[in-house]
Scaffold this active site. Structure first.
Site, mmCIF file in Angstrom:
data_model
loop_
_atom_site.group_PDB
_atom_site.id
_atom_site.type_symbol
_atom_site.label_atom_id
_atom_site.label_comp_id
_atom_site.label_asym_id
_atom_site.label_seq_id
_atom_site.Cartn_x
_atom_site.Cartn_y
_atom_site.Cartn_z
ATOM 1 N N ILE A 13 0.738 -1.147 -0.016
ATOM 2 C CA ILE A 13 0.000 -0.114 0.121
ATOM 3 C C ILE A 13 0.630 1.206 0.150
ATOM 4 C CG2 ILE A 13 -1.903 1.342 1.167
ATOM 5 C CD1 ILE A 13 -2.731 -1.556 2.456
ATOM 6 N N ALA A 73 4.019 1.450 8.195
ATOM 7 C CA ALA A 73 5.092 0.437 8.577
ATOM 8 C C ALA A 73 4.332 -0.472 9.707
ATOM 9 C CB ALA A 73 6.223 1.032 9.057
ATOM 10 N N TYR A 140 -2.800 -8.809 16.212
ATOM 11 C CA TYR A 140 -2.817 -7.935 15.266
ATOM 12 C C TYR A 140 -3.927 -6.650 15.462
ATOM 13 C CZ TYR A 140 -2.608 -5.529 10.675
ATOM 14 O OH TYR A 140 -2.631 -4.535 9.734
ATOM 15 N N LYS A 144 -3.467 -2.848 16.366
ATOM 16 C CA LYS A 144 -4.020 -1.607 15.676
ATOM 17 C C LYS A 144 -4.848 -0.559 16.546
ATOM 18 C CE LYS A 144 -1.808 -1.899 11.835
ATOM 19 N NZ LYS A 144 -1.043 -0.990 11.203
ATOM 20 N N ARG A 208 -15.757 -10.472 2.902
ATOM 21 C CA ARG A 208 -14.933 -9.443 3.344
ATOM 22 C C ARG A 208 -15.129 -8.236 2.607
ATOM 23 N NH1 ARG A 208 -14.038 -12.410 6.900
ATOM 24 N NH2 ARG A 208 -12.028 -13.144 7.753
ATOM 25 N N ARG A 262 -9.499 -21.160 9.814
ATOM 26 C CA ARG A 262 -8.263 -20.369 10.307
ATOM 27 C C ARG A 262 -8.499 -19.784 11.640
ATOM 28 N NH1 ARG A 262 -5.152 -16.210 6.687
ATOM 29 N NH2 ARG A 262 -6.683 -14.738 7.446
HETATM 30 C C1 UD1 Z 1 -7.015 -9.085 7.993
HETATM 31 C C2 UD1 Z 1 -7.973 -8.168 8.341
HETATM 32 C C3 UD1 Z 1 -7.592 -6.586 7.779
HETATM 33 C C4 UD1 Z 1 -6.277 -6.476 7.778
HETATM 34 C C5 UD1 Z 1 -5.453 -7.657 7.205
HETATM 35 C C6 UD1 Z 1 -3.954 -7.404 7.543
HETATM 36 C C7 UD1 Z 1 -9.921 -8.894 9.279
HETATM 37 C C8 UD1 Z 1 -11.531 -8.967 8.989
HETATM 38 N N1 UD1 Z 1 -9.399 -8.181 8.361
HETATM 39 O O1 UD1 Z 1 -7.504 -9.644 6.915
HETATM 40 O O2 UD1 Z 1 -8.257 -5.676 8.331
HETATM 41 O O3 UD1 Z 1 -5.903 -5.414 7.186
HETATM 42 O O4 UD1 Z 1 -5.849 -8.846 8.110
HETATM 43 O O5 UD1 Z 1 -3.126 -8.487 7.712
HETATM 44 O O6 UD1 Z 1 -9.637 -9.315 10.473
HETATM 45 N N2 UD1 Z 1 -8.432 -17.355 3.265
HETATM 46 C C9 UD1 Z 1 -8.655 -18.542 2.492
HETATM 47 N N3 UD1 Z 1 -7.340 -19.203 2.038
HETATM 48 C C10 UD1 Z 1 -6.126 -18.473 2.196
HETATM 49 C C11 UD1 Z 1 -6.017 -17.527 2.663
HETATM 50 C C12 UD1 Z 1 -7.057 -16.834 3.280
HETATM 51 O O7 UD1 Z 1 -9.577 -19.166 2.390
HETATM 52 O O8 UD1 Z 1 -5.336 -19.354 1.301
HETATM 53 C C13 UD1 Z 1 -9.435 -16.537 3.826
HETATM 54 C C14 UD1 Z 1 -9.277 -16.413 5.351
HETATM 55 O O9 UD1 Z 1 -9.399 -17.591 6.152
HETATM 56 C C15 UD1 Z 1 -10.182 -15.338 5.488
HETATM 57 C C16 UD1 Z 1 -10.030 -14.477 4.146
HETATM 58 O O10 UD1 Z 1 -9.732 -15.359 3.197
HETATM 59 O O11 UD1 Z 1 -11.325 -15.753 5.880
HETATM 60 C C17 UD1 Z 1 -9.227 -13.185 4.232
HETATM 61 O O12 UD1 Z 1 -8.038 -13.626 4.635
HETATM 62 P P1 UD1 Z 1 -6.704 -12.590 4.510
HETATM 63 O O13 UD1 Z 1 -6.564 -12.149 3.151
HETATM 64 O O14 UD1 Z 1 -5.717 -13.357 5.264
HETATM 65 O O15 UD1 Z 1 -7.130 -11.293 5.394
HETATM 66 P P2 UD1 Z 1 -7.923 -11.203 6.756
HETATM 67 O O16 UD1 Z 1 -7.307 -12.051 7.748
HETATM 68 O O17 UD1 Z 1 -9.465 -11.095 6.601
#
Ligand code: UD1
Length: 304
Positions: A13, A73, A140, A144, A208, A262
């Protein structure tokens, strides 16, 4: 000339934000320790300082004569913070205080702090509004939240204008595809390129309020200059339309493999952005389908 400092300016970003500011003819300084940022992301027209925000004495002089600071950062990613709550707290809490103090000591005009929708945790109602009581379920999210509270305190105690933007799942070109802990689209792109199935955690029905990179850059620029803000405010920057992980997998295409849910994941997230509309005059402009398409194109050019 207006002088900007971006912490985390080599990251996904921060580097997109740096490019935009350079395009607008601003002077841009970057502090980044390249822990997750990449050298190739750094705009050549910026001045780059390879420093860790945990080192107050070293970062302090960089803030001299700076007008505006974007503080991005951090050690990002929810799962990483669960594995290492101490190390991530050092950077994400103490490092943030260092940045705020250095900004305050140098009388900068404003700091925009990258907070996260993860501060909400699991709320019983959607969309997520800034006046809901935060309930983080990961280190995390709590880190924040601490940053937001310090932003407010710095305004109250020292009059430093620090505004927090709660980013919701930002995606787009330069998203990191290379780590086990990359965000979902980054991982899917890499898996598809390797001919592997897309790993979906849980049912895939979790949603999301995904926000495209150019939209989050605009939200940052507007938060920096909005005269509606004083300091200490917290504003959502995400999408009012939420999309499921299954739908994302469908847009990327290919075989899907379902794995266990997860730890630390929330079920649903969707932003109420009435504050952003009112105080920043901002709303997202790039649809999810369009944003995913652009990111897929970027990735395929990158991997050639
Ligand atoms: C989280 C925070 C977000 C933050 C980010 C920074 C929340 C809601 N959001 O994102 O604000 O900026 O961390 O690190 O807490 N998933 C899969 N398969 C994968 C990877 C992820 O199914 O291989 C799923 C996860 O289980 C999750 C969704 O995709 O439900 C999004 O995951 P991810 O992209 O890691 O972001 P968040 O953890 O939601």
């Amino acid at each position: 000339m207006e002088k900007y400092l971006i912490t985390g300016g080599a990251g996904f970003i921060g580097s997109n934000l740096a490019d935009k500011l350079i395009e607008e003819g601003k002077e841009v300084l970057i502090i980044d320790n390249l822990s997750s940022g990449k050298k190739e992301n750094i705009n050549k027209k910026t001045s780059f300082f390879n420093l860790d925000i945990c080192d107050f004495e070293k970062i302090l002089p960089v803030f001299r004569d700076v007008d505006y600071v974007f503080h991005l950062a951090a050690i990002p990613r929810v799962p990483v913070s669960i594995l290492d709550p101490i190390g991530t707290s050092k950077t994400n809490i103490l490092g943030t205080i260092n940045v705020f103090k250095a900004a305050s000591d140098n009388n900068v005009k404003r700091v925009v702090f990258a907070s996260s929708s993860s501060v909400y945790g699991n709320q019983s109602r959607l969309p997520l509004r800034e006046d809901m009581i935060p309930d983080p379920i990961s280190p995390y999210g709590l880190q924040k939240l601490a940053g937001e509270k310090f932003a407010w305190l710095f305004f109250k105690l020292y009059g430093t204008s620090i505004v927090s933007l709660r980013y919701f799942n930002v995606y787009g070109p330069r998203i990191n595809p290379d780590s086990e802990y990359s965000s979902v689209l980054g991982k899917f792109l890499k898996q598809k390129a390797k001919g592997e199935p897309l790993t979906v955690f849980g049912s895939g029905e979790q949603t999301r309020g995904f926000c495209y990179i150019s939209d989050i850059v605009q939200a940052n620029l507007k938060a920096m200059k909005s005269s509606e803000l004083k300091g200490g405010e917290v504003i959502n920057a995400g999408s009012e339309d939420s999309n499921s992980v299954n739908f994302l997998a469908e847009l990327v295409g290919g075989e899907v493999k379902y794995l266990e849910k997860r730890e630390g994941d929330i079920e649903h997230s969707k932003a109420d952005i009435s504050q952003a509309k009112e105080l920043l005059g901002w709303h997202p402009e790039v649809s999810f389908e369009e944003g995913v398409k652009r990111t897929v194109e970027w990735f395929s050019q990158r991997s050639q």
